[in-house]
Design a protein around this motif. Structure first.
Motif, PDB file in Angstrom:
ATOM      1  N   ASP A 163     -10.625  25.498 -17.950  1.00  0.00           N
ATOM      2  CA  ASP A 163     -10.847  24.635 -16.782  1.00  0.00           C
ATOM      3  C   ASP A 163     -11.996  23.662 -16.991  1.00  0.00           C
ATOM      4  N   GLY A 164     -12.512  23.601 -18.222  1.00  0.00           N
ATOM      5  CA  GLY A 164     -13.654  22.737 -18.469  1.00  0.00           C
ATOM      6  C   GLY A 164     -13.427  21.681 -19.523  1.00  0.00           C
ATOM      7  N   VAL A 165     -12.149  21.360 -19.840  1.00  0.00           N
ATOM      8  CA  VAL A 165     -11.851  20.375 -20.870  1.00  0.00           C
ATOM      9  C   VAL A 165     -11.762  18.984 -20.244  1.00  0.00           C
ATOM     10  N   VAL A 166     -12.601  18.086 -20.703  1.00  0.00           N
ATOM     11  CA  VAL A 166     -12.641  16.710 -20.205  1.00  0.00           C
ATOM     12  C   VAL A 166     -12.228  15.781 -21.345  1.00  0.00           C
ATOM     13  N   ALA A 167     -11.172  15.015 -21.154  1.00  0.00           N
ATOM     14  CA  ALA A 167     -10.732  14.062 -22.176  1.00  0.00           C
ATOM     15  C   ALA A 167     -11.612  12.820 -22.136  1.00  0.00           C
ATOM     16  N   PRO A 184      -0.192  17.922 -16.236  1.00  0.00           N
ATOM     17  CA  PRO A 184      -1.180  18.081 -15.161  1.00  0.00           C
ATOM     18  C   PRO A 184      -1.733  19.511 -15.162  1.00  0.00           C
ATOM     19  N   GLY A 185      -3.034  19.609 -14.966  1.00  0.00           N
ATOM     20  CA  GLY A 185      -3.685  20.912 -14.988  1.00  0.00           C
ATOM     21  C   GLY A 185      -4.319  21.256 -16.308  1.00  0.00           C
ATOM     22  N   LEU A 186      -3.982  20.525 -17.381  1.00  0.00           N
ATOM     23  CA  LEU A 186      -4.561  20.822 -18.686  1.00  0.00           C
ATOM     24  C   LEU A 186      -6.014  20.361 -18.760  1.00  0.00           C
ATOM     25  N   LEU A 187      -6.339  19.248 -18.085  1.00  0.00           N
ATOM     26  CA  LEU A 187      -7.668  18.649 -18.172  1.00  0.00           C
ATOM     27  C   LEU A 187      -8.437  18.821 -16.876  1.00  0.00           C
ATOM     28  N   ARG A 188      -9.743  18.907 -17.011  1.00  0.00           N
ATOM     29  CA  ARG A 188     -10.631  18.975 -15.841  1.00  0.00           C
ATOM     30  C   ARG A 188     -10.906  17.580 -15.302  1.00  0.00           C
ATOM     31  N   ALA A 189     -11.001  16.610 -16.201  1.00  0.00           N
ATOM     32  CA  ALA A 189     -11.287  15.225 -15.838  1.00  0.00           C
ATOM     33  C   ALA A 189     -10.982  14.368 -17.055  1.00  0.00           C
ATOM     34  N   ALA A 190     -11.083  13.037 -16.885  1.00  0.00           N
ATOM     35  CA  ALA A 190     -10.812  12.145 -18.009  1.00  0.00           C
ATOM     36  C   ALA A 190     -11.674  10.900 -17.911  1.00  0.00           C
TER      37      ALA A 190
END
Length: 556
Positions: free
Chosen positions: A439-443, A461-467
């Motif tokens: 839940d903490g992966v930011v692209a 959707p749901g794979l990234l925390r933010a981008a």
């Protein structure tokens, strides 16, 4: 006369500890058999790479000094360190160096008849000159079968030889032959070869005369010394007496825990060591767990906490417990290699950082970039966060990209879909392998990297925390739209960008908002680049998102 048996180990200087470990364990497939500290400088690591057990003749050691300046290679040094492989493995190593974008020369033929060998020459990240030498004598040397992605018949089998650069041959030759028991075996141009023991791989010393150049200078990429094998303590003492009789002044015997050492400079200036074969590297760790924890000399054990606090954090390429996961994807070759299906670099979060264990930036480069390009950007955006940086698998005129395009601004949609799926699987596998918070992966992507990051948002959707999307375009328009409710997205765009026109950034922002994302659109006056102001704005936005757990303010 008591003779040395061949090469025992080579010790060199490196700059970045993790990069050094990644290269020798990951790319070359050596085993990390010991992590300890410099006996004379306990705030500096001493790394040992070797075969499975640390067989004498397979051991390459490093003092990695972070920030060390490059040395100067010249006379009075071990210039080239050569590894032995089977002749059948040569093609494998050519392919491996190509895949990892390591420049090399060869294969070239050296010698004739039974002494004929095929050679590949290259350098490590600090500029240290290396060779892979294919010769049948490698068959007699042990091979470690535990390097993921490298079969035993392809593996490095210890050293083949070392090459000394000297002002002239004669004085060094007298010491090698008359004092250490080597014998002259061949000569080509300005290089003479000497052999000890059985004369095969691991017993050879080449001496090249290159008089007239300034002497070499120590630093990163330079060999500190070469050690030769003494069968035991008695043999070492006998050889030491022979050295004294020849003129050099050797040190007393020094206990290095894993072997006993005597040091002296040969007439040309190279630092030589005579090292005993025993007691070996399993004296303080089981063979199955060599290199897994920091081993300190007895005199420093009481200072363990202070020493561990100042040593930079390091990690092995792939934790052994997770090999089944990564092997199912295609095999972990290294942290900065094709582990998990992508050539990539992983930098763990800094201990004690506010982001430690919680945030990982997925860094996605633009066309022509690689896994190193956005590391500085990641550190600027979230100092101390973990960094996961893959290299795009598509080549366009030799330049890495994350997916194909048909023309400028026209994307190959079939390839985009497939590559987005592969990248999504890479992120999921990396999370399992490196213990990342899913839940903490930011692209964080630029240009082509921003486009595939946007595709990840829309397809996974749901794979990234933010981008953070810098100079992006609309990758495709899904129908129906995914649910991106509350997803924080920062778009940085240039009003004069000729590659990703402003209208594309506006279209992407509108598309993501329709899907429910909270989009911040930041404008710069410039073109297709990353400006300092843009980085500062993205950093402020990201700090707010990570600190509050919110979506960030949506602005235009």
């Amino acid at each position: 006369m008591t003779s040395v048996l061949g090469i025992h180990h080579v010790t060199a200087i490196a700059a970045d500890p993790q990069r050094n470990l990644d290269f020798y364990v990951g790319l070359l497939g050596l085993r990390f058999v010991k992590r300890t500290v410099n006996f004379d400088d306990p705030q500096t690591y001493h790394f040992y790479f070797a075969d499975e057990t640390g067989t004498p003749g397979s051991v390459l050691t490093f003092f990695p000094w972070p920030g060390a300046h490059r040395g100067r290679q010249s006379t009075g040094q071990v210039a080239v360190t050569s590894f032995a492989v089977l002749p059948s493995a040569l093609g494998f190593w050519v392919g491996r160096l190509v895949r990892h974008s390591i420049p090399f020369e060869g294969p070239t033929k050296r010698g004739a008849g039974a002494a004929s060998e095929q050679v590949i020459a290259f350098r490590d990240p600090d500029g240290m000159m290396l060779e892979i030498v294919a010769h049948a004598s490698a068959e007699t040397r042990p091979a470690w079968a535990g390097a993921p992605g490298i079969a035993a018949d392809q593996a490095v089998r210890g050293f083949h030889s070392v090459t000394l650069w000297e002002e002239q041959h004669d004085a060094t030759e007298r010491l090698l032959v008359d004092t250490l028991g080597f014998r002259a075996v061949s000569e080509r141009e300005s290089t003479r070869r000497y052999a000890a023991g059985d004369g095969g791989a691991g017993t050879l010393v080449d001496v090249r005369a290159i008089g007239g150049f300034p002497r070499g200078a120590g630093g990163a990429g330079i060999v500190h010394h070469v050690a030769f094998r003494a069968a035991d303590d008695a043999a070492q003492l006998a050889i030491r007496e022979q050295v004294v009789a020849a003129g050099p002044t050797p040190t007393p015997v020094i206990d290095r825990t894993y072997f006993h050492s005597v040091y002296f400079h040969e007439p040309g200036g190279v630092l030589f060591e005579i090292a005993t074969d025993g007691p070996g590297f399993a004296i303080d760790e089981p063979v199955d767990h060599l290199g897994e924890r920091l081993m300190l000399p007895a005199q420093y054990e009481s200072y363990r906490s202070q020493i561990e606090a100042v040593l930079p954090p390091i990690h092995l390429p792939v934790p052994g417990a997770n090999l089944p996961i990564t092997n199912a994807i295609g095999g972990p070759e290294d942290v900065s290699g094709e582990a998990l299906g992508f050539v990539h670099r992983y930098v763990p979060p800094a201990p004690g950082s506010e982001y430690a264990g919680g945030t990982t930036l997925l860094l996605l480069h633009g066309t022509g970039g690689n896994e190193e390009d956005l590391i500085p950007l990641g550190r600027a955006l979230a100092l101390g966060a973990g960094l996961l940086s893959p290299r795009g698998q598509v080549l366009e005129r030799g330049m890495p990209r994350f997916f194909r395009r048909i023309a400028e601004g026209v994307f190959d949609q079939e390839d985009l879909a497939r590559r987005t799926g592969e990248l999504g699987e890479f992120v999921a596998s990396a999370a399992a392998t490196y213990g990342l918070d899913r839940d903490g992966v930011v692209a964080v992507g630029f240009s082509n990297g921003a486009n595939i990051a946007a595709s990840l948002l829309l397809r996974r959707p749901g794979l990234l925390r933010a981008a953070v999307l810098l100079s992006p375009m609309v990758p495709f328009e899904p129908d129906p739209l995914p649910d991106l409710a509350g997803m924080p997205v920062f778009i940085g765009a240039g009003r004069a960008d000729p590659i990703a026109p402003p209208a594309e950034s506006e279209r992407l922002a509108a598309l993501l908002r329709r899907a429910g994302a909270s989009v911040t659109l930041h404008w710069e006056a410039g073109g297709h680049s990353i400006s300092d102001d843009e980085v500062a704005a993205a950093r402020t936005w990201l700090e707010r998102v990570l600190a509050t757990g919110g979506s960030g303010a949506a602005t235009t």
